[in-house]
Design an enzyme around this catalytic site. Structure first.
Site, short mmCIF file in Angstrom:
data_model
loop_
_atom_site.label_atom_id
_atom_site.label_comp_id
_atom_site.label_asym_id
_atom_site.label_seq_id
_atom_site.Cartn_x
_atom_site.Cartn_y
_atom_site.Cartn_z
N HIS A 57 -6.01 -19.96 0.51
CA HIS A 57 -7.11 -19.12 1.00
C HIS A 57 -6.63 -18.34 2.22
CE1 HIS A 57 -11.58 -18.38 1.45
NE2 HIS A 57 -11.10 -17.92 2.60
N GLU A 213 -20.40 -21.21 3.83
CA GLU A 213 -19.69 -21.24 5.11
C GLU A 213 -20.73 -21.13 6.21
OE1 GLU A 213 -15.97 -19.07 7.46
OE2 GLU A 213 -16.81 -18.13 5.66
N ASP A 309 -6.55 -19.20 5.94
CA ASP A 309 -7.70 -18.30 6.05
C ASP A 309 -7.38 -17.05 6.86
OD1 ASP A 309 -10.23 -17.27 5.71
OD2 ASP A 309 -11.26 -18.78 6.90
#
Length: 429
Positions: A57, A213, A309
């Site tokens: 990710h 999230e 991320d």
């Protein structure tokens, strides 16, 4: 004749004194005391050889954009989204490409040879899609890149998302993404999940959604994602990224939800560096950690990976794309300090994300692609503790990155000693 042999390697599963013979870009032999020769041999000296790190990710389109157009003063998720919105009108495909390519060089140096990157499709020009599909093709000999069509501003919230998604898929984007918790209402979030999974099923594509999230325990879009995965027969092809609301849910609901995730064959992707940084911002004390329930998901048989991320972008001002740093943060935030738990954190940046991404030829077995990393560590636990140096990074049998051994000369009186911080690492001159 083999092309390359790595001698005396320790493997992540604990096997020691293993020789790895490589021919035509694949592992041709894996055994102790291999009776063969090669033009080049590398002595691992008992240190760890692992398949490459995998970042499941990442946002390559925003990476290394820190300070553009300004710094995130609050450090929050929402200000980061606002900053990205301010930057979009000034983006060029060339600038996105150059930043992302630089990050890929960092990745290779750190032994990360596979990345799944989300790419914003709410810029109607699709400059990031253009830049990253070009980068993916050019970097293919060195690093595998999967691209996720990510409607950053909401699939239903942004008026042209559906049209942009179709264009992005036609340009070769690999995976369908979403962000249901950013839609205007819970109902629209659930509807976005239903539409996006249907599109993925129709195109035969994988799904990876930013899901819940949020610190809101009532953000439960992963439940809808699990149901739609089953409905469309997408088992094993869907990932839920972040899932941070699970950290705030009551145990009763979580005990219902986790089996649904397992039944659907969904992989979970936590992002420890960013989850611990961005979640719990509305809390005073006690303050929530924010990372999803890694232990409970793994115990239920759900594959769990860790992603980086962000690297130096509007959401996170730190990072060098070191997946061992990610594993270390996951270890600490998840309180995973048991022996097997630490090993699981290493797996969360290697074999687990490789499974979720569906990487072919990944691993340490005869016939696998010869993509390997030699670390300055005796085992996965030491590798995480030290953020071990990547002494050799090998792609399809060729060494593409090397780093000198890390050691420090300490002189106490007349007895100089080299230390390298490994458990057995102390050498006197």
């Amino acid at each position: 004749m083999l092309d390359l042999i790595i001698r005396n390697a320790t493997l992540p599963d604990g096997r020691q004194a293993q020789d790895i013979g490589i021919s035509h870009g694949h592992i041709a032999a894996l055994q102790p005391a291999l009776a063969a020769q090669a033009p080049r041999e590398i002595d691992a000296a008992g240190q760890l050889v692992t398949p490459p790190f995998v970042d499941s990710h990442l946002h390559l389109d925003s990476t290394l954009s820190l300070g553009l157009p300004r710094l995130n003063q609050t450090g929050t998720l929402l200000e980061g989204i606002a900053l990205w919105g301010e930057l979009k009108p000034h983006l060029t495909a060339e600038a996105i490409y150059e930043r992302a390519r630089k990050l890929c060089l960092w990745s290779i140096a750190k032994g990360t040879l596979a990345i799944r990157s989300h790419v914003d499709i709410c810029d109607d020009r699709l400059l990031a899609v253009e830049a990253l599909t070009q980068l993916r093709a050019e970097m293919k000999p060195y690093i595998d890149i999967q691209l996720v069509a990510f409607p950053q501003d909401g699939f239903l919230r942004h008026p042209k998302s559906a049209e942009n998604l179709a264009r992005a898929l036609a340009m070769g984007v690999d995976v369908v993404g979403g962000i249901p918790h950013f839609e205007r209402t819970m109902d629209e979030g659930a509807e976005s999940v239903r539409r996006l999974t249907r599109i993925a099923a129709e195109h035969g594509l994988r799904v990876d959604m930013h899901c819940d999230e949020s610190d809101d325990p009532l953000s439960r879009h992963i439940e809808t994602l699990a149901a739609e995965t089953v409905r469309h027969g997408l088992h094993g092809r869907v990932a839920g990224s972040h899932l941070t609301s699970m950290h705030s849910m009551d145990n009763y609901y979580a005990s219902k939800l986790i089996p649904l995730i397992r039944e659907a064959g969904i992989g979970a992707i936590a992002n420890p560096l960013i989850n611990i940084t961005l979640q719990g911002r509305h809390d005073s004390y006690p303050k929530r950690r924010g990372m999803t329930r890694v232990k409970e998901l793994r115990a239920a048989g759900v594959p769990v990976a860790f992603g980086h991320d962000c690297v130096m972008d509007p959401w996170y001002p730190q990072g060098s794309h070191d997946m061992l740093e990610v594993a270390s943060m996951g270890l600490h935030v998840g309180q995973m300090t048991g022996v097997e738990e630490i090993k699981a954190c290493f797996q969360a940046v290697t074999s687990a994300p490789a499974e979720i991404l569906g990487l072919e030829g990944y691993g340490l077995h005869v016939g696998a692609q010869a993509n390997l990393v030699l670390l300055q560590a005796a085992d996965p636990i030491e590798a995480i503790r030290l953020r071990a140096e990547r002494l050799h990074v090998i792609r399809r049998g060729a060494v593409i990155a090397q780093t000198p051994k890390r050691e420090t000369l300490v002189t106490l009186g007349a007895v100089p000693k080299f230390i390298d911080f490994t458990q057995g690492g102390l050498k006197t001159l």
